[in-house]
Structures are given as structure tokens and as C-alpha cells.
Scaffold this active site. Sequence first.
Site, PDB file in Angstrom:
ATOM      1  CD  GLU A  88       0.946  16.377   6.804  1.00 26.65           C
ATOM      2  OE1 GLU A  88       0.504  17.337   7.454  1.00 26.65           O
ATOM      3  OE2 GLU A  88       0.247  15.383   6.521  1.00 26.65           O
ATOM      4  N   GLY A 100      -2.903  17.166   7.651  1.00 26.91           N
ATOM      5  CA  GLY A 100      -3.353  16.952   9.031  1.00 26.91           C
ATOM      6  C   GLY A 100      -2.257  16.376   9.906  1.00 26.91           C
ATOM      7  CG  LEU A 134      -5.919   8.728   0.520  1.00 27.06           C
ATOM      8  CD1 LEU A 134      -5.640   8.970  -0.961  1.00 27.06           C
ATOM      9  CD2 LEU A 134      -6.305  10.035   1.207  1.00 27.06           C
ATOM     10  CE  LYS A 157      -4.034  -2.057   0.191  1.00 34.44           C
ATOM     11  NZ  LYS A 157      -4.968  -2.010  -0.948  1.00 34.44           N
ATOM     12  CD  GLU A 204      -1.966  16.682   1.592  1.00 34.34           C
ATOM     13  OE1 GLU A 204      -1.415  17.122   0.556  1.00 34.34           O
ATOM     14  OE2 GLU A 204      -1.344  16.089   2.480  1.00 34.34           O
TER      15      GLU A 204
HETATM   16  C1  1HE Z   1      -2.995   3.674  -1.093  1.00 35.58           C
HETATM   17  C2  1HE Z   1      -2.401   4.945  -0.947  1.00 35.58           C
HETATM   18  C3  1HE Z   1      -2.943   5.798   0.064  1.00 35.58           C
HETATM   19  C4  1HE Z   1      -1.385   3.935  -2.535  1.00 35.58           C
HETATM   20  N1  1HE Z   1      -3.960   5.329   0.808  1.00 35.58           N
HETATM   21  N2  1HE Z   1      -3.996   3.254  -0.327  1.00 35.58           N
HETATM   22  N3  1HE Z   1      -1.776  10.332  -0.681  1.00 35.58           N
HETATM   23  C5  1HE Z   1      -1.969  10.346  -1.990  1.00 35.58           C
HETATM   24  O1  1HE Z   1      -2.864  10.994  -2.506  1.00 35.58           O
HETATM   25  C6  1HE Z   1      -1.036   9.491  -2.786  1.00 35.58           C
HETATM   26  C7  1HE Z   1      -1.821   8.352  -3.383  1.00 35.58           C
HETATM   27  N4  1HE Z   1      -0.919   7.368  -3.975  1.00 35.58           N
HETATM   28  C8  1HE Z   1      -0.344   7.539  -5.187  1.00 35.58           C
HETATM   29  O2  1HE Z   1      -0.421   8.586  -5.817  1.00 35.58           O
HETATM   30  C9  1HE Z   1       0.423   6.382  -5.728  1.00 35.58           C
HETATM   31  O3  1HE Z   1      -0.084   5.202  -5.109  1.00 35.58           O
HETATM   32  C10 1HE Z   1       1.942   6.428  -5.483  1.00 35.58           C
HETATM   33  C11 1HE Z   1       2.564   7.535  -6.344  1.00 35.58           C
HETATM   34  C12 1HE Z   1       2.294   6.646  -4.024  1.00 35.58           C
HETATM   35  C13 1HE Z   1       2.561   5.058  -5.878  1.00 35.58           C
HETATM   36  O4  1HE Z   1       2.149   4.739  -7.190  1.00 35.58           O
HETATM   37  P1  1HE Z   1       2.248   3.216  -7.683  1.00 35.58           P
HETATM   38  O5  1HE Z   1       1.843   3.179  -9.128  1.00 35.58           O
HETATM   39  O6  1HE Z   1       3.564   2.630  -7.297  1.00 35.58           O
HETATM   40  O7  1HE Z   1       1.164   2.381  -6.781  1.00 35.58           O
HETATM   41  P2  1HE Z   1      -0.429   2.285  -6.916  1.00 35.58           P
HETATM   42  O8  1HE Z   1      -0.767   1.224  -7.915  1.00 35.58           O
HETATM   43  O9  1HE Z   1      -1.055   3.618  -7.099  1.00 35.58           O
HETATM   44  O10 1HE Z   1      -0.848   1.787  -5.464  1.00 35.58           O
HETATM   45  C14 1HE Z   1      -0.576   0.459  -5.023  1.00 35.58           C
HETATM   46  C15 1HE Z   1      -1.601   0.155  -3.948  1.00 35.58           C
HETATM   47  O11 1HE Z   1      -1.418   1.043  -2.835  1.00 35.58           O
HETATM   48  C16 1HE Z   1      -3.040   0.380  -4.422  1.00 35.58           C
HETATM   49  O12 1HE Z   1      -3.849  -0.532  -3.745  1.00 35.58           O
HETATM   50  P3  1HE Z   1      -4.393  -1.890  -4.470  1.00 35.58           P
HETATM   51  O13 1HE Z   1      -5.235  -2.536  -3.422  1.00 35.58           O
HETATM   52  O14 1HE Z   1      -5.146  -1.421  -5.677  1.00 35.58           O
HETATM   53  O15 1HE Z   1      -3.171  -2.669  -4.818  1.00 35.58           O
HETATM   54  C17 1HE Z   1      -3.353   1.777  -3.918  1.00 35.58           C
HETATM   55  O16 1HE Z   1      -4.727   2.010  -3.736  1.00 35.58           O
HETATM   56  C18 1HE Z   1      -2.639   1.750  -2.573  1.00 35.58           C
HETATM   57  N5  1HE Z   1      -2.315   3.087  -2.095  1.00 35.58           N
HETATM   58  N6  1HE Z   1      -1.414   5.094  -1.845  1.00 35.58           N
HETATM   59  C19 1HE Z   1      -4.461   4.099   0.594  1.00 35.58           C
HETATM   60  N7  1HE Z   1      -2.427   7.014   0.316  1.00 35.58           N
HETATM   61  C20 1HE Z   1      -2.712  13.329   8.108  1.00 35.58           C
HETATM   62  S1  1HE Z   1      -3.290  14.094   6.745  1.00 35.58           S
HETATM   63  C21 1HE Z   1      -2.299  13.612   5.420  1.00 35.58           C
HETATM   64  C22 1HE Z   1      -3.025  13.835   4.153  1.00 35.58           C
HETATM   65  C23 1HE Z   1      -2.440  13.017   3.025  1.00 35.58           C
HETATM   66  O17 1HE Z   1      -1.537  12.260   3.192  1.00 35.58           O
HETATM   67  S2  1HE Z   1      -3.163  13.284   1.517  1.00 35.58           S
HETATM   68  C24 1HE Z   1      -2.173  12.410   0.398  1.00 35.58           C
HETATM   69  C25 1HE Z   1      -2.608  10.999   0.288  1.00 35.58           C
END
Ligand code: 1HE
Length: 267
Positions: free
Chosen positions: A115, A143, A69, A28, A135
Site C-alpha cells: 500500500e 487499511g 500486527l 521487525k 490480509e
Molecule cells: C512482524 C511483522 C508484522 C514480521 N508485524 N511483526 N503483514 C504480514 O502478514 C507479513 C508478516 N510477515 C511475514 O510474512 C514475514 O515476517 C516476512 C516475509 C515479511 C519476512 O520473513 P522473515 O523470515 O525474514 O522474518 P520473520 O522471522 O518472519 O520475522 C522477523 C521478526 O519480525 C519477527 O519478530 P521476532 O520478535 O520473532 O523476531 C516477526 O514477528 C516480526 N514481523 N512482520 C509485526 N507485519 C493498514 S492495514 C495493512 C494491513 C497489512 O499490512 S496486513 C499484512 C501484515
Amino acid sequence: MAEQAASSFVTYELQEDVAHIGLNRPEKRNAISDAFIEAIAGAVARAESEAKAAVLYGHGDHFCAGLDLAEHVRKSPMEGVRSSRRWHAVFGGIEHGTIPWISALHGAVVGGGLELAAATHVRVAERSAFFALPEGQRGIFVGGGGSVRVARLAGAARMTDMMLTGRVATAEEAERWNLVQYVVETGTARAKAHELAMITASNAPISNYAVINALPRIQDMAKEDGLFVESFIASFTATSPEAEERLRAFLEKRAARVRAPGALEGG
Ligand code: 1HE
């Protein structure tokens, strides 16, 4: 599918005096859930009790994709507040603890991942690393302390740009923006972080404590208040037994000199 046991979200090993803590949910992309944050809290407490410095890194292809998320989408407003405050407490334990933390960054350093990195004291990024605050695109806000720590590192203007436009920064840009202090070749961040951690671990613990706790607080003070507090900390550290021995070692030519980069010690 069984829930992942909280303890397995991080790996922990002590190398010399340095605790190596690995974010360990690569499938993840090391997205941080409630159970994961508790695992980080446990590792921070353990490192505080037995290490002189710590290295934080991510298993798999990325440092950390931020907030989980999938878990967040199910939360009520008050649950969201509690979870954010918990992140603040855990990351605050890193920033204002007693030992220096060096983060080794590669791949995605995104949202809450940035963060978390911002709560460490020195950040080492591999050329592959990329930095973003998506975000705005997700309809949420930082957060995990980002509005305070990331904004203080890079400035509110940079952070506003990153959050509004989703701009993704390279490691070189992150260095120019003061988000990271070192950029190294891919595959070498953890080794560099360990090297830096070993150097910090050889400092007087009281100096390390003063640096990591006083500097950010003094930054938030008015100039005269900062100077006042600085004098007290300077005097307190300089009159400690450790300082006396270290100052004597320098005067008796038993301690290393400061040398220009690349110069040989003794030359
Ligand atoms: C996740 C998450 C996540 C991946 N929560 N499950 N963060 C984001 O908006 C970033 C979201 N993630 C991405 O943009 C990409 O996943 C990455 C650039 C980090 C990596 O890409 P990649 O192609 O290597 O992986 P992927 O195919 O997108 O993800 C692999 C798996 O991880 C997939 O799950 P699967 O069940 O389909 O295999 C994704 O759903 C999962 N995954 N990132 C949940 N963040 C305290 S407040 C803080 C506020 C924030 O952090 S907002 C930013 C959130």
C-alpha cells in the site's frame, strides 16, 4: 526494553536534490507501527520542504512487512479506524504532494508495504522482491489505501485474487500486473530509483505537480470532465515562465532532443 524513538524509524539524507528515506526497523521487517507512521509523516514533510524528488527504500532484507500486527492486535475498532485514517493522510501526502516519489523495492513488499509503495509515483523492484496481500489469512482487510490504489494499479480482479488466495507475485509478475514499472538486478533498485529521481527533479516543478496530482484525479472523472480539466492544466503549465524558457531552449536547440532508446544524443 525501551521503545524505539520515533525519529529512528526512518533514516533521512539529502543527495543532490533527492531526499532518500529509509524504512529502518529491519528487526521487525520494517513493520509499520503508530510511531513509525509518524516518523514517515515527518520525513515526508521534510522532503517536501527541501527536496525536488524523493526515494523510499527499506533497510535490511525487506522493503516492508506491512502493518505492525503485534500492535494492531491490541486495538479497539475505533482505534483501528483512526490508525487507518492516519495511514491515508500520510500516504496521501506522498501521492498528492508537490514532489515525485520513487520507491526502491526488495524482499517482502507485503500488505501495508505494498500500500505504501502504491502511494509512490514510480516503483522500481529488484528481482528478489515479492508482493502479497495476506490480509485474508490474517482475518483483516487493507487499511492503508490499497483498495483504492492497488486496485487501480493492478485491477480489482488481480487484487481480489491476491487477497483471497494469498498469492505471492514475483517482481516480473508485478511488472506485468502494473504494480511496478521497472525490474532491476538485486542490489541495484536504490541506485536506479536515484537515477530516475534525478531525472524527475530536472523537470519543471509545475509539470511534476500537474502529473502527480492531475492524472490520478482525472482518472476518477468522467471523460468530458477530464478533458475539460486537462485543458486548463495544460494552459496553466504552458504559460508559466518556466515553460516559456524551456520551450525557447528547445527552439534555439539548447535542449536535449527525444531520442530512441540506445541512440546517442546529437546523432
Ligand atoms: C512482524 C511483522 C508484522 C514480521 N508485524 N511483526 N503483514 C504480514 O502478514 C507479513 C508478516 N510477515 C511475514 O510474512 C514475514 O515476517 C516476512 C516475509 C515479511 C519476512 O520473513 P522473515 O523470515 O525474514 O522474518 P520473520 O522471522 O518472519 O520475522 C522477523 C521478526 O519480525 C519477527 O519478530 P521476532 O520478535 O520473532 O523476531 C516477526 O514477528 C516480526 N514481523 N512482520 C509485526 N507485519 C493498514 S492495514 C495493512 C494491513 C497489512 O499490512 S496486513 C499484512 C501484515
